[in-house]
Structure formats: C-alpha cells, structure tokens
Design a protein around this motif. Sequence first.
Motif, PDB file in Angstrom:
ATOM      1  N   LYS A   1      20.208   4.779  23.031  1.00  0.00           N
ATOM      2  CA  LYS A   1      19.552   3.884  22.081  1.00  0.00           C
ATOM      3  C   LYS A   1      20.087   2.446  22.135  1.00  0.00           C
ATOM      4  CE  LYS A   1      17.214   4.467  17.822  1.00  0.00           C
ATOM      5  NZ  LYS A   1      17.466   3.890  16.567  1.00  0.00           N
ATOM      6  N   PRO A   2      21.426   2.267  22.036  1.00  0.00           N
ATOM      7  CA  PRO A   2      21.933   0.880  22.069  1.00  0.00           C
ATOM      8  C   PRO A   2      21.626   0.157  23.379  1.00  0.00           C
ATOM      9  CG  PRO A   2      23.742   2.488  22.145  1.00  0.00           C
ATOM     10  CD  PRO A   2      22.502   3.246  21.797  1.00  0.00           C
ATOM     11  N   VAL A   3      21.568   0.897  24.482  1.00  0.00           N
ATOM     12  CA  VAL A   3      21.271   0.262  25.766  1.00  0.00           C
ATOM     13  C   VAL A   3      19.851  -0.310  25.746  1.00  0.00           C
ATOM     14  CG1 VAL A   3      21.136   0.609  28.262  1.00  0.00           C
ATOM     15  CG2 VAL A   3      22.846   1.855  26.931  1.00  0.00           C
ATOM     16  N   TYR A   4      18.908   0.487  25.232  1.00  0.00           N
ATOM     17  CA  TYR A   4      17.520   0.011  25.160  1.00  0.00           C
ATOM     18  C   TYR A   4      17.409  -1.152  24.187  1.00  0.00           C
ATOM     19  CZ  TYR A   4      15.459   3.617  28.090  1.00  0.00           C
ATOM     20  OH  TYR A   4      15.112   4.382  29.161  1.00  0.00           O
ATOM     21  N   GLU A   5      18.138  -1.058  23.076  1.00  0.00           N
ATOM     22  CA  GLU A   5      18.067  -2.139  22.085  1.00  0.00           C
ATOM     23  C   GLU A   5      18.570  -3.444  22.672  1.00  0.00           C
ATOM     24  OE1 GLU A   5      20.186  -0.643  18.702  1.00  0.00           O
ATOM     25  OE2 GLU A   5      18.476   0.575  18.061  1.00  0.00           O
ATOM     26  N   LYS A   6      19.568  -3.351  23.556  1.00  0.00           N
ATOM     27  CA  LYS A   6      20.141  -4.563  24.126  1.00  0.00           C
ATOM     28  C   LYS A   6      19.291  -5.115  25.273  1.00  0.00           C
ATOM     29  CE  LYS A   6      24.315  -6.311  26.353  1.00  0.00           C
ATOM     30  NZ  LYS A   6      25.602  -5.935  26.918  1.00  0.00           N
ATOM     31  N   HIS A   7      18.769  -4.240  26.111  1.00  0.00           N
ATOM     32  CA  HIS A   7      18.121  -4.731  27.336  1.00  0.00           C
ATOM     33  C   HIS A   7      16.599  -4.790  27.266  1.00  0.00           C
ATOM     34  CE1 HIS A   7      21.759  -5.047  29.732  1.00  0.00           C
ATOM     35  NE2 HIS A   7      22.180  -3.964  29.122  1.00  0.00           N
ATOM     36  N   VAL A   8      15.981  -4.069  26.323  1.00  0.00           N
ATOM     37  CA  VAL A   8      14.524  -4.114  26.228  1.00  0.00           C
ATOM     38  C   VAL A   8      14.151  -4.861  24.962  1.00  0.00           C
ATOM     39  CG1 VAL A   8      12.419  -2.749  26.351  1.00  0.00           C
ATOM     40  CG2 VAL A   8      14.520  -1.877  27.362  1.00  0.00           C
ATOM     41  N   THR A   9      14.215  -6.187  25.046  1.00  0.00           N
ATOM     42  CA  THR A   9      13.892  -7.001  23.879  1.00  0.00           C
ATOM     43  C   THR A   9      12.581  -7.736  24.100  1.00  0.00           C
ATOM     44  OG1 THR A   9      15.297  -8.672  24.869  1.00  0.00           O
ATOM     45  CG2 THR A   9      16.270  -7.359  23.116  1.00  0.00           C
ATOM     46  N   ASP A  10      12.248  -7.971  25.348  1.00  0.00           N
ATOM     47  CA  ASP A  10      11.042  -8.693  25.706  1.00  0.00           C
ATOM     48  C   ASP A  10       9.801  -7.848  25.349  1.00  0.00           C
ATOM     49  OD1 ASP A  10      10.211 -10.971  28.025  1.00  0.00           O
ATOM     50  OD2 ASP A  10       8.822  -9.295  27.764  1.00  0.00           O
ATOM     51  N   PRO A  11       8.803  -8.443  24.680  1.00  0.00           N
ATOM     52  CA  PRO A  11       7.627  -7.647  24.277  1.00  0.00           C
ATOM     53  C   PRO A  11       6.912  -6.991  25.468  1.00  0.00           C
ATOM     54  CG  PRO A  11       7.338  -9.996  23.751  1.00  0.00           C
ATOM     55  CD  PRO A  11       8.750  -9.824  24.180  1.00  0.00           C
ATOM     56  N   ILE A  12       6.854  -7.699  26.604  1.00  0.00           N
ATOM     57  CA  ILE A  12       6.185  -7.112  27.777  1.00  0.00           C
ATOM     58  C   ILE A  12       6.913  -5.846  28.217  1.00  0.00           C
ATOM     59  CG2 ILE A  12       5.595  -7.486  30.206  1.00  0.00           C
ATOM     60  CD1 ILE A  12       5.287 -10.458  29.564  1.00  0.00           C
ATOM     61  N   LEU A  13       8.244  -5.928  28.257  1.00  0.00           N
ATOM     62  CA  LEU A  13       9.024  -4.771  28.694  1.00  0.00           C
ATOM     63  C   LEU A  13       8.888  -3.628  27.689  1.00  0.00           C
ATOM     64  CD1 LEU A  13      12.317  -6.304  30.160  1.00  0.00           C
ATOM     65  CD2 LEU A  13      10.113  -5.894  31.245  1.00  0.00           C
ATOM     66  N   LYS A  14       8.893  -3.967  26.389  1.00  0.00           N
ATOM     67  CA  LYS A  14       8.748  -2.931  25.361  1.00  0.00           C
ATOM     68  C   LYS A  14       7.453  -2.159  25.561  1.00  0.00           C
ATOM     69  CE  LYS A  14      11.458  -4.213  21.346  1.00  0.00           C
ATOM     70  NZ  LYS A  14      11.506  -5.052  20.144  1.00  0.00           N
ATOM     71  N   LYS A  15       6.386  -2.937  25.804  1.00  0.00           N
ATOM     72  CA  LYS A  15       5.081  -2.319  26.012  1.00  0.00           C
ATOM     73  C   LYS A  15       5.108  -1.417  27.255  1.00  0.00           C
ATOM     74  CE  LYS A  15       0.384  -2.224  25.679  1.00  0.00           C
ATOM     75  NZ  LYS A  15       0.098  -1.364  26.799  1.00  0.00           N
ATOM     76  N   MET A  16       5.760  -1.922  28.315  1.00  0.00           N
ATOM     77  CA  MET A  16       5.814  -1.136  29.558  1.00  0.00           C
ATOM     78  C   MET A  16       6.552   0.179  29.341  1.00  0.00           C
ATOM     79  SD  MET A  16       6.524  -4.004  32.506  1.00  0.00           S
ATOM     80  CE  MET A  16       6.363  -2.938  33.933  1.00  0.00           C
ATOM     81  N   VAL A  17       7.668   0.127  28.589  1.00  0.00           N
ATOM     82  CA  VAL A  17       8.436   1.346  28.327  1.00  0.00           C
ATOM     83  C   VAL A  17       7.556   2.362  27.605  1.00  0.00           C
ATOM     84  CG1 VAL A  17      10.352   2.301  26.976  1.00  0.00           C
ATOM     85  CG2 VAL A  17      10.694   0.255  28.358  1.00  0.00           C
ATOM     86  N   GLU A  18       6.800   1.872  26.593  1.00  0.00           N
ATOM     87  CA  GLU A  18       5.886   2.779  25.877  1.00  0.00           C
ATOM     88  C   GLU A  18       4.856   3.379  26.825  1.00  0.00           C
ATOM     89  OE1 GLU A  18       4.145   0.735  22.518  1.00  0.00           O
ATOM     90  OE2 GLU A  18       6.165   0.217  21.825  1.00  0.00           O
ATOM     91  N   ASP A  19       4.312   2.513  27.689  1.00  0.00           N
ATOM     92  CA  ASP A  19       3.298   2.997  28.641  1.00  0.00           C
ATOM     93  C   ASP A  19       3.870   4.072  29.560  1.00  0.00           C
ATOM     94  OD1 ASP A  19       1.583   1.232  27.534  1.00  0.00           O
ATOM     95  OD2 ASP A  19       1.682  -0.259  29.156  1.00  0.00           O
ATOM     96  N   VAL A  20       5.098   3.839  30.030  1.00  0.00           N
ATOM     97  CA  VAL A  20       5.712   4.815  30.928  1.00  0.00           C
ATOM     98  C   VAL A  20       5.860   6.153  30.211  1.00  0.00           C
ATOM     99  CG1 VAL A  20       7.838   5.439  32.143  1.00  0.00           C
ATOM    100  CG2 VAL A  20       6.963   3.113  32.301  1.00  0.00           C
ATOM    101  N   ARG A  21       6.334   6.083  28.961  1.00  0.00           N
ATOM    102  CA  ARG A  21       6.549   7.329  28.213  1.00  0.00           C
ATOM    103  C   ARG A  21       5.235   8.051  27.979  1.00  0.00           C
ATOM    104  NH1 ARG A  21      11.274   4.866  24.540  1.00  0.00           N
ATOM    105  NH2 ARG A  21      13.011   5.628  25.817  1.00  0.00           N
ATOM    106  N   ALA A  22       4.136   7.274  27.891  1.00  0.00           N
ATOM    107  CA  ALA A  22       2.831   7.885  27.600  1.00  0.00           C
ATOM    108  C   ALA A  22       2.254   8.587  28.826  1.00  0.00           C
ATOM    109  CB  ALA A  22       1.866   6.819  27.094  1.00  0.00           C
TER     110      ALA A  22
END
Lengths: 301, 427, 186
Positions: free
Chosen positions: A278-299
């Motif tokens: 969790k803390p790793v994602y909170e630190k490195h995935v702050t950019d909205p584009i990246l956040k969206k991509m992470v969600e897409d990957v999980r989907a």
Amino acid sequence: QTVLRSSDTHPDGYPTVEAVKYFGELVKERTGGRYAVEVYHSAQLGEEKDTIEQVRSGVIELNRVSMAPFNGTVKESIVPALPYLFRSEDHMHKVMDGAIGDQIKKAFEGAGLVVLAYYDAGSRSFYNKQKPITSVADMKGLKFRVIQSDIFVDMVAALGANATPMPYGEVYSAIETGVIDGAENNFPSYDTAKHFEVAKNYSLDEHTILPEVFVMNKAAFDKLTPEDQEIFRQAAKDSVAKQRELWTAKVNESRAKVEAAGAKITTPDKQGFIDAMKPVYEKHVTDPILKKMVEDVRAVQ
Amino acid sequence: MDMMILFGVFTLLMLIGTPIAFCLGVASFATVLYLGLPPLVIFQRLNSGMSVFSLLAIPFFIYAGDLMVRGGIAQKIVAFAASLVGHVRGGLGQVNIVTATLFGGISGSAVAEAAAVGGLMIPQMKERGYGADYAVNVTSMAALIALMLPPSHNMIIYSISAGGKISIADLFTAGIVPGLLYAAALMVTAYFVARSRGYPTEAFPGFARVGRFLLISTPGLLLIGIIFGGVRSGVFTATESSCIAVLYALAVTVFVYRQMSWQDFVHATFGAVRTTAMVLLIIGMAAAFSWLMAFLKVPAALIDWMNTISENPIIVLLLINVLMLFLGTFMDMGPTIIICTPIFLPVAMAYGVDPVHFGVIMILNFGIGLNTPPVGAVQFVACAVGKISVWEAMRSIWPFYLAGLIVLGLVTYVPALSLWLPAVFKG
Amino acid sequence: MPISLVKTGRALSRLSTLSLWLAGAGLVAMTAIVAWQVFCRYVLNDSPSWTEPGAVMLMSWFIFLGAAVGVRENYHLGFDVLLYVVPKGGKKWLRMISDIVALAFGIGMIWYGIELVRLTWNTTLPSLQISGGWSYVPLVAGGVLISLFALERIVLRLAGEPIDDLLDEMPPAEVAAELDTANVKA
Ligand code: NA
Ligand code: NA
C-alpha cells in the motif's frame, strides 16, 4: 542492403537474442534482402542505460532492453514495473497485448522510440542464503541486493527487509561472504549468474512480471516506406511467439538445473506481500494517468 | 579500412608523443566520423566507461598507498624487514624484496611501491657499497609483487574489462601463490647476483629486536588482514575495502605514528588525484576505443587469425604471452589491460583457460612490461631514485628478467598455482 | 611577453590550482560517502541508496578536473620515445600537434557533452532524484578546462615562449608525482 544494428546485454543464445535474430531473418526475407539485422549481444556496445541513449540518438537503430531503465523517462513504463500488480504471466500478456500495452507504446514515441515488441522476462522473486520464505514475516531483517530503482528499494523496505544497492558483478561474492543475504531475479539469471550456489532458498513471490521491450529509433522507423514499416511490425510480432516459446523452455531448463543443484524452491503466501505494498503505491502512483492505468490493469480479467 | 583508421590514427598519434588518453579518444573519434555514426557515442562511452562503482577502488587504493608512504608506514616495514633478512647473502637486496612483499600486501601500485621502497632502500644500499644498478633492478623487479598480491587495482581493471563478471575476491586470492613464488624467485636471483659480486651481509640483530620492529610495524601490517580478511569474510566488498584502507592508513599515520602533517596530507591527496585522474581518463577513453573494437568485430577477426596459426592451446598461450610481452614493452599497464582483455580473454577461454587464471597471467605479463623500456613506469621511477640511466640498469637486469620469465612460464602452464587457493576458500 | 598573456597565464594558473583543490576535496568526499555506506549497513542496518550513484558522480567530477590539470601540468602518460630522438625544432611541432589534438578533443567534449545533457535532461536518475543530464555536466566542464589549457600552450608557443624547453626538463610524465614522494622520504 542496409544493416540495422541491435544491442542486447544477454549472451548469445539467450531467448531475447535469438528472437531479435529471428526478427532479422524475417525482415531480410520479406524485404528481399534490402534490410538485415546484426545483433551485438553480451553488452558489447554497453549497458542498457548507455545503449538506450545510443538508440535514442541514432548511433544504433534497434535495442532490446528491460523496461525499468525507462522509468525515469517514460512515466507510463512504471505501471508494469509496479510490484504484485500482475496476477500471473497470463494476466500480463493480456494487458500488454491489449489497449494498455498500446498506450505504453505510444508514450515511448515521446522519447524518440518505436516499440516493436514486448518480450517475456518471466517473474522476479527473492532468493537468500538464510532461510526459506513462506510468509512476509520471514522477510524481516534480510539484506537484499536490488536494481537501482526507487520502487524496488521502497518495495523491499515495505516488506520489512533491507535493500542494498550493489553492482551486479559483486553480488555473487557479496552473498557468499555474507555482505548481503540474497538478491532477486528470474530463474535464468539465478542460474547463469550462479547465485544458486550461494543462496539456496528461492521463494516464488513473483513480485514483478515485467516484460522487456524491443525498440527502434523513431527517425529510422519513419524513414521506412509504409510497406516496410508493416513488414517490420509483423516480423516483430512473429518474433514474439518465438521468444515466448524459447523463454518457457529456458525457464524450465534453469529451474530443473538449480533444483538438481540443491536449490529449495518455496511458494510463499502472496497475500501478505500484496497487502504490504500500500505505501509503495501511495508514494509512486500519484499521477492521475498512472492511477487510471493501474485500475485498468486490475480490471483486465 | 575502418579498422585501419582506428589503429592507424592511434599508432600515429602515439608515435609523435600525444598522451595515450587522447590517442585513444581521437582515434575513436576519427573512426566514428568515417563510419558516419553520431560522434556523441564516443563521449558517452568516455563518460560511462569511468562512471563505474567498482572503479572507485582505484583512487582509494592509490590514495591509501600515498598516505602510507607519506605517513611513515613504509619506513617501519623496511626496519622490520631489515632486522629479519638483513643477514642473508645480498643483505639489503633481500630486505628490499621482503619489504616489497609486505608493502605489496597493503598497496596495489607498483609505481608507488618503487617510489616508496626505492626511496628508502636505494640510498642505503648505495651507501653500503652495493652497485646502483643492482639496487635499482632489485627495487624495480620487486615492486611488481604489489601487482600480484591483494589488493591489486589492476586486477579490478581486468575484472571490469571482462564485463565485471569475474569475482574480484577470487582474482585477489588467485594472485597470492604466484606473487609469493615470484618473490622467492627474485630472492634466489638476488642471492646469486650478490654472491658473484661479493656484496656484504648485515649482522643478525637478535630475535628481541626483530620482535620489537615487528611490533612497531604491526599497525601498518594489520592492513593486510583488514583488506584481505575483510573481502574474504564478507565484512565489506572489494570496493568498500579500498575505502576502509584509506581511513585506516589515515588513522594509523595520524594517531599511532603521528607523522602525518596537514602538508603531507594535502600532498598525498594531490598525488592521488593526479595519478588516478591520469589512469581513469585513459580507462574512459579506452572504453570508447573498445566500443569501436566490438562494433567492428575485431576480437572475432583475431580468433580466426589465431586459428589459422595453430589450434594447440599450448602454442596459442605462448603466442598470446609473446604478443602481450611485446605490447607491454611499448605501453603502460592499465590501458593495455583494458585494450587486450576483450581481445585475448575470449581467445584464451575458447582454448579452455579459466578467466581468473588468465587474469593472473596477464597481470604478471604486463607487470614485467613496466620494467621494459621504452615505456616502463616502474623502471623510470627506480632509475630516477637511484640516479642512473635506464641503459645502465638494463646492462645487469637480465638475471632478474630471466627469473620473471620462468615464473611467468610456470604461472601460464600450471593453472593450479593460480586456481588452487581460490578453490580452497570456496571449500 | 605581452602583458595580456601574462595576465591570462596567471588567471589560468589560478584556475588550475582551484581545479586541483576541488578534485582533492572530491576525493575526500568520495571516501566519506563510501565509509558512510559501510557504516549505515553495519550500524544502522539500512543502506542508503544514494551513496553508490553519488560517489560515482563525484568521481567523474574529480577525474575530469584532475585530467584537465594534467593537461596544464603535462602529467598525462605518453609514448615519448620519438621526442627524445628528433631535433629540437621538430620536437616543437610534434608537441604542437599533440596540443591541437587535445584542444580538438576538448571542444568535442563540450559540443557533444552539451548534446548528451540535452538528450538526457528529461530523464530522472533513480535514487538521486535529479536529472540524468547531470551525469554529463562534468564532461562539459572538463572539456572547457582541457580546451583552455591546451589553447594556452598553443598560444604561448606561437608567441615564441620557450615552453618546450621547460617540458624537456620535466621527468617522464606520471613519474613526477611519485618521485616527489620518494624524494621527501629518502
Ligand atoms: Na598488492
Ligand atoms: Na615497457
């Protein structure tokens, strides 16, 4: 005839080297010999960071490299490097062969590169000389050598272990003598670097399933006629199937070899590792584009 | 044609006396222009060729050596060696070699060793009636022991030139037996030369004094254990051990011997800066040069050529040795290792030679080259300290050359001399 | 000697001394950084990830600064056999070629160094969190100093200064520093 030069840090005969050679044969055949590819393996032209600059500035036309060195240049390349994001190799293939893979390809063009193919590099897991890892609690206090990447350093810290940066060439004797307890890599590297001799516990936590990229200098690619561009793209696509086949064979061969040499392979409970991220994602995935991509990957199912 | 430009420009510039670093850089530059590649790659290779963490060991070991010479560690070791072997035939010559062996265990630079041991021993030897040529030759040949015994930054250069895949700890260990064998061969030679010239011996000072001198020199000698033991036992990596050597040398000279003034410290630092900047600039330029050799596939061409001469490994090794001795005559050690490793190592490995073993062969080979004119840094230092010309030294150096070549032959054809000890440590 | 040359010579001499001091400070700082890395691993049980790239970057600064000083102090290692046999007049021109070669390479370091800085400016170095372009800044700085010092020698020679006589009296390049040490202790 135009000879295109391609770099690879792996030795001759390695799946990625063979795949690029195969790509070269297809291109030569399909362009009637107008184009040929020469592969410089074993880091003859330099380490990945250097050859990336060479292909970006047009010293060489082609390059097979891992994705991690691009994290500081192409932010979208961070996504597949995030720990425990892909559930399996199958999941990774679906993501990279689909829309998200295309989105990352597009982003590479900003750095002057055309991504011709994604190749398999298997999954990376931890190995150490102290004990088999069965749960995240076993990681506590162990010292691991990791690659120069902030995400990896933070991941190791989040797991309760210590990350020790170190040149790859010093790792074997550092484990042997106890400067560090272990490192992390895929089976073929664990095998060929002989690290299994000194760190016998390989724990299949599969923290990253990061593909490698086969790129071409964009200016060189744009100079090709549209028909040739299509030939290059198709040849690269065809080389992927070949690479995946060779890769699977290589992994099985290496795994059998290290097991025969006494390496102990365990499969830890992955959920604890995933929860710790969790803390790793909170630190490195702050950019909205990246956040969206992470969600897409999980989907992607 | 492209290979001819690369080697032609290099040779031409070298002949007119251009610094080697610029010969390498400009030859690479010219070749890249001829090939129509972006010249940027030359400067990228220059930069990244010297931006390697393992290379840090070079400034550190050189720095530690300069501090040890300036701060009195070397003097204490001479006193101990003199009490130990001064009474053997050839007296001060034997002292010189034993000092070089002990000092070689804590320093990696043969040039620094020749300056340190020579600076202390040659004037004494001349005063006691030894010929200046004998003093100079013993000093220059004994200085090479520093290259073989750990620490040896030339072995680090070799490991890096081989792609960083050869264990530095193994290379360090592999050099020990050949290094001691070489020292023994020199002592025997020094004995016979001294006997034929009727040189004096010193009186044995008694075990009490030997013990006292040992005690005084112990803080310095402990560095042998710290460097080798530290690397072997996993307290630190080879690179880190070089840094620890600097701190330790500084601590001993400042707090124990109290011989390190601020002035000495500044001079030692500047000395280390000058030497390492020179060596590492060559390493960077050579990275550009060897990038082009790989690009033009020079090693493959050489292997093909060797194959046409002979396929017998004994002959091939002999051939490689002769080629390396020839190159060592005209070039300095660091750049020669960097240029030759990517060319000769694949050949040697193709004939079944272990890369660690080959490293020891190469180091001893180019080490001898440091004592052969026209380009022989160690010999120049020894001659300058002994105030004789290189030609005067050359007249009587032959027995020592012979000893060196015999050891080189043994090391080349008896792999166990190099590989036995690393195997013992691996268990 | 024209007064402008004297002034420039003095300024360059100061620049060279400054570079040497900076390089020396860099060496000391490098020692401290690597020592800190060992200390952290053993005492704090946590290795900082910036020490390795940090020490390497300092090293390239100190090499390029030291190398530039080497051009001015003439301590770069060369194969100077021919220089011993050719007559004085010819020697002067051989040295002139070498200085022009150094100048040309120094200019290349500036030109292509800047290009490399631009190529990598938008990348980020892991651990240090600064632009990748900084890796190539020492290359540019070294190029500037090497060009200046080589140019100085060329101009002085063209102005008829006896610099080659001075060079003749120096001991073989890399030997000088070590000899200095040996003489102190002998
Ligand atoms: Na040594
Ligand atoms: Na020589």
